[in-house]
Design a protein around this motif. Structure first.
Motif, mmCIF file in Angstrom:
data_model
loop_
_atom_site.group_PDB
_atom_site.id
_atom_site.type_symbol
_atom_site.label_atom_id
_atom_site.label_comp_id
_atom_site.label_asym_id
_atom_site.label_seq_id
_atom_site.Cartn_x
_atom_site.Cartn_y
_atom_site.Cartn_z
ATOM 1 N N ARG A 38 0.905 -1.360 0.000
ATOM 2 C CA ARG A 38 0.133 0.009 -0.191
ATOM 3 C C ARG A 38 0.863 1.224 0.021
ATOM 4 N NH1 ARG A 38 -2.949 -3.277 3.610
ATOM 5 N NH2 ARG A 38 -2.216 -2.248 5.290
ATOM 6 N N VAL A 39 2.026 1.068 0.722
ATOM 7 C CA VAL A 39 2.876 2.462 0.822
ATOM 8 C C VAL A 39 3.498 2.579 -0.549
ATOM 9 C CG1 VAL A 39 4.917 3.396 1.899
ATOM 10 C CG2 VAL A 39 3.115 2.078 3.304
ATOM 11 N N ALA A 40 3.749 1.538 -1.125
ATOM 12 C CA ALA A 40 4.534 1.516 -2.448
ATOM 13 C C ALA A 40 3.535 2.022 -3.580
ATOM 14 C CB ALA A 40 5.031 0.191 -2.736
ATOM 15 N N THR A 41 2.196 1.811 -3.482
ATOM 16 C CA THR A 41 1.275 2.131 -4.171
ATOM 17 C C THR A 41 1.149 3.641 -4.082
ATOM 18 O OG1 THR A 41 0.281 -0.030 -4.326
ATOM 19 C CG2 THR A 41 -1.132 2.069 -4.956
ATOM 20 N N GLN A 42 1.106 4.257 -2.816
ATOM 21 C CA GLN A 42 0.945 5.618 -2.659
ATOM 22 C C GLN A 42 1.977 6.392 -3.174
ATOM 23 O OE1 GLN A 42 0.198 4.827 1.586
ATOM 24 N NE2 GLN A 42 -1.389 6.584 1.450
ATOM 25 N N LEU A 43 3.299 5.653 -3.030
ATOM 26 C CA LEU A 43 4.637 6.420 -3.496
ATOM 27 C C LEU A 43 4.400 6.452 -4.967
ATOM 28 C CD1 LEU A 43 7.453 4.466 -1.269
ATOM 29 C CD2 LEU A 43 6.669 7.078 -1.021
ATOM 30 N N SER A 44 4.057 5.735 -5.664
ATOM 31 C CA SER A 44 4.015 5.653 -7.121
ATOM 32 C C SER A 44 2.986 6.544 -7.636
ATOM 33 C CB SER A 44 3.632 4.101 -7.510
ATOM 34 O OG SER A 44 2.317 3.889 -7.367
ATOM 35 N N TYR A 68 4.502 10.939 -1.106
ATOM 36 C CA TYR A 68 5.940 10.536 -0.591
ATOM 37 C C TYR A 68 5.828 10.540 1.025
ATOM 38 C CZ TYR A 68 7.110 11.063 -5.370
ATOM 39 O OH TYR A 68 7.194 11.057 -6.775
ATOM 40 N N THR A 69 4.822 11.013 1.767
ATOM 41 C CA THR A 69 4.744 10.949 3.191
ATOM 42 C C THR A 69 4.482 9.628 3.761
ATOM 43 O OG1 THR A 69 2.528 11.622 2.976
ATOM 44 C CG2 THR A 69 4.078 13.152 3.148
ATOM 45 N N ASP A 110 11.920 -9.109 13.086
ATOM 46 C CA ASP A 110 12.206 -10.038 12.061
ATOM 47 C C ASP A 110 12.784 -9.600 10.638
ATOM 48 O OD1 ASP A 110 9.938 -9.082 11.294
ATOM 49 O OD2 ASP A 110 8.567 -10.985 11.680
ATOM 50 N N GLU A 111 12.798 -10.547 9.692
ATOM 51 C CA GLU A 111 13.209 -10.143 8.465
ATOM 52 C C GLU A 111 12.332 -9.068 7.766
ATOM 53 O OE1 GLU A 111 13.369 -13.126 9.589
ATOM 54 O OE2 GLU A 111 15.050 -14.080 9.250
ATOM 55 N N ILE A 112 11.068 -9.231 8.062
ATOM 56 C CA ILE A 112 10.153 -8.458 7.345
ATOM 57 C C ILE A 112 10.209 -7.001 7.869
ATOM 58 C CG2 ILE A 112 7.698 -8.216 6.894
ATOM 59 C CD1 ILE A 112 7.146 -10.890 6.939
ATOM 60 N N SER A 113 10.429 -7.040 9.140
ATOM 61 C CA SER A 113 10.585 -5.532 9.918
ATOM 62 C C SER A 113 12.056 -4.916 9.254
ATOM 63 C CB SER A 113 10.922 -5.827 11.448
ATOM 64 O OG SER A 113 9.614 -6.321 12.037
ATOM 65 N N GLU A 114 12.919 -5.643 9.197
ATOM 66 C CA GLU A 114 14.215 -5.187 8.571
ATOM 67 C C GLU A 114 13.798 -4.918 7.171
ATOM 68 O OE1 GLU A 114 17.048 -8.310 8.736
ATOM 69 O OE2 GLU A 114 17.386 -8.250 10.759
ATOM 70 N N LEU A 115 13.072 -5.513 6.288
ATOM 71 C CA LEU A 115 12.555 -5.216 4.867
ATOM 72 C C LEU A 115 11.733 -3.570 5.064
ATOM 73 C CD1 LEU A 115 12.316 -5.450 1.987
ATOM 74 C CD2 LEU A 115 10.333 -6.570 2.345
ATOM 75 N N ALA A 116 11.011 -3.566 6.266
ATOM 76 C CA ALA A 116 10.241 -2.438 6.530
ATOM 77 C C ALA A 116 11.136 -1.403 6.505
ATOM 78 C CB ALA A 116 9.064 -2.428 7.439
ATOM 79 N N VAL A 117 12.187 -1.360 7.572
ATOM 80 C CA VAL A 117 13.036 -0.320 7.891
ATOM 81 C C VAL A 117 13.841 0.202 6.502
ATOM 82 C CG1 VAL A 117 14.934 0.219 9.090
ATOM 83 C CG2 VAL A 117 13.328 -1.076 10.284
ATOM 84 N N SER A 118 14.317 -0.881 5.756
ATOM 85 C CA SER A 118 15.055 -0.573 4.514
ATOM 86 C C SER A 118 14.249 0.053 3.619
ATOM 87 C CB SER A 118 15.603 -1.794 4.073
ATOM 88 O OG SER A 118 16.393 -2.575 4.755
ATOM 89 N N PHE A 119 12.716 -0.203 3.592
ATOM 90 C CA PHE A 119 11.859 0.356 2.668
ATOM 91 C C PHE A 119 11.550 1.808 3.030
ATOM 92 C CE2 PHE A 119 7.634 1.559 1.277
ATOM 93 C CZ PHE A 119 7.651 1.153 -0.139
ATOM 94 N N ASN A 120 11.716 2.044 4.299
ATOM 95 C CA ASN A 120 11.201 3.402 4.926
ATOM 96 C C ASN A 120 12.596 4.194 4.565
ATOM 97 O OD1 ASN A 120 8.755 2.890 5.787
ATOM 98 N ND2 ASN A 120 9.460 2.396 7.951
ATOM 99 N N HIS A 121 13.548 3.767 4.735
ATOM 100 C CA HIS A 121 15.094 4.460 4.271
ATOM 101 C C HIS A 121 14.879 4.775 2.858
ATOM 102 C CE1 HIS A 121 17.212 2.861 7.998
ATOM 103 N NE2 HIS A 121 16.538 3.737 8.301
ATOM 104 N N MET A 122 14.370 3.860 2.031
ATOM 105 C CA MET A 122 14.398 3.979 0.415
ATOM 106 C C MET A 122 13.276 5.370 0.337
ATOM 107 S SD MET A 122 13.052 1.670 -2.428
ATOM 108 C CE MET A 122 11.387 1.834 -1.882
ATOM 109 N N ALA A 123 12.250 5.161 0.989
ATOM 110 C CA ALA A 123 11.196 6.039 0.811
ATOM 111 C C ALA A 123 11.738 7.614 1.255
ATOM 112 C CB ALA A 123 9.937 5.927 1.647
#
Length: 472
Positions: free
Chosen positions: A201-207, A211-212, A221-234
């Motif tokens: 959903r966040v990726a859809t809003q970014l697209s 961008y907020t 866990d790994e998904i949380s690490e992915l969320a952190v990396s995704f937020n850094h990317m955002a």
């Protein structure tokens, strides 16, 4: 297929495979164990009957020779004995001649041929008519002059029936387990994939240009690490977009300011030129018009030179060498001194010796612009100070004036192209708002930056920290 369904199907396949194989092996082993027990019981019964029958024959003196005479009496004895009445068995010779039989099934000649006087045997047999499964046992009965053979049967159909019932129960249990497990696993998979859907959903809003939003981070866990990396990317994307929007805005402002700066002198030039062309003017008015045309033309010339310098800096290779900074400051002061005296200003130079790797022409331009800005901002009788200090990282230049000062809210904008704090006074002085933008580019090229300190009515100090141009 959704990821939650994939996880559910994979888990169900593993569950069915493990429980299916395990249950099948358990039922098979249980059935085999029960079958072995039934065979052992059938053989033990046959052995007991064989021994008992052998003892009766010995007590009656039965032999193969008198078997035909005494066989009937033995049969009557067996029929009257309650022990033998509970069992079905057959006694016959190897050739198949029956001595006694209470069995309804036929003799198994192949089984009789496989045993001898010291061994016994058995076979499992299914009756075609009734479908019963029997344990058919056979063993030798020793007589003084020969051997008879006893056959017994034990019905174990219930054992096979129980196995079929177990298989049916197992199938219903599997269906129940699959149903319950499917619901539980899907719910669990849906819960596990909630962060992934949030990321989607966040990726859809970014697209879509928003961008907020940020992904929610829970756990470690790994998904949380992915969320952190995704937020850094955002964050990086939002920052880049903001920088691009800011750059686009500055470009628009630059273009608008450039057009405006061109329009004003051109309007004056065209107007006065038309006046000279179309009217008869006296000598004074003609000279005044020509002077306006000359001054506005010089202004256009300065504007074009400043623009060219701003565009060239950083886009061409600098003429790098060792620059004596104290000599550079002295030369800049010498060039600026006539203009300072013309405005009744004092210029004080305090420069330490120092050498910096840089382009002397660009550094000269930087100092000239800073001194020229200080001159324009100062009133007659004020003092302008040029200082130079060697530092551990390079060289520090500073230019101080006692002029009008700059409002604090304007300090972050003064290095933008065409930006002028006092537009009317800057134009009167021949400025176009490009000097500090050019100084910023030159400072950045030499690994430094501009720093401004200003107070309204007290003056401004511009400091330039230079590290020099690194060798290629």
């Amino acid at each position: 297929m959704k990821f939650a369904w994939k996880v559910t199907m994979a888990a169900l396949c593993i569950l069915l495979l493990s429980t299916g194989v395990g249950s099948y092996l358990l039922i098979s082993l249980s059935f085999r164990s029960a079958l072995d027990r039934e065979v052992d019981v059938a053989q033990e019964e046959m052995q007991m009957l064989r021994i008992t029958y052998e003892a009766v024959c010995n007590a009656r003196g039965v032999t193969l020779e008198n078997l035909s005479d005494r066989g009937r009496s033995i049969t009557r004895t067996l029929e009257q004995d309650p022990y033998f009445a509970d069992y079905q068995f057959r006694v016959s010779t190897r050739e198949g001649v029956q001595v006694h039989s209470s069995l309804s099934s036929a003799s198994d000649q192949e089984l009789l041929d496989s045993i001898d006087r010291r061994s016994s045997g058995y076979v499992l047999r299914r009756e075609e008519n009734s479908g019963r499964v029997l344990v058919h046992c056979a063993g030798p009965v020793s007589l003084p002059d020969g051997t008879l053979y006893m056959e017994t049967v034990r019905d174990i159909s219930s054992l096979y029936s129980d196995r079929e019932i177990h298989y049916q129960v197992y199938q219903w249990i599997v269906l129940l387990v699959v149903g319950v497990s499917s619901a539980v696993m899907y719910a669990f998979s849906f819960w596990l994939t909630t962060p992934i859907r949030s990321l989607g959903r966040v990726a859809t809003q970014l697209s879509q240009g928003d961008y907020t939003p940020r992904a929610r981070v829970t756990g470690n866990d790994e998904i949380s690490e992915l969320a952190v990396s995704f937020n850094h990317m955002a964050d990086a994307i939002e920052k880049n977009i903001q920088e691009l929007e800011e750059a686009a805005r500055r470009q628009e402002d630059f273009t608008a300011s450039f057009v405006h700066e061109l329009k004003t002198p051109l309007t004056s030039i065209i107007g006065y030129a038309d006046m000279l062309r179309s009217r008869s003017l006296d000598e004074g008015r003609r000279f005044k018009a020509a002077s306006y045309i000359f001054s506005e033309g010089k202004r256009l010339e300065n504007l074009s030179l400043s623009l060219m310098s701003l565009m060239v800096v950083g886009r061409t290779e600098a003429d790098v060498g060792n620059v004596s900074m104290d000599r550079l400051c002295a030369e800049a002061a010498r060039i600026s001194l006539p203009a300072m005296h013309a405005k009744d200003l004092s210029l004080v130079t305090q420069a330490e010796e120092g050498v910096l790797r840089g382009d002397p022409a660009l550094l000269q331009t930087l100092l000239q612009n800073l001194l020229d800005n200080a001159r324009k901002a100062s009133d007659p009788g004020a003092v302008v100070v040029l200082e130079g200090r060697e530092t551990e990282e390079g060289y520090r230049l500073s230019v101080s004036d006692q002029g009008r000062g700059i409002p604090e809210e304007e300090l972050g904008k003064i290095t933008e192209a065409f930006y002028m704090v006092d537009k009317s006074r800057s134009r009167a002085e021949g400025g176009a708002g490009l000097g500090l933008a050019l100084c910023r580019e030159i400072a950045e090229l030499h690994g430094g930056a501009l720093r401004f300190e200003s107070q309204l009515g007290l003056g401004t100090k511009v400091t330039v920290e230079l590290r020099g141009i690194a060798d290629a």
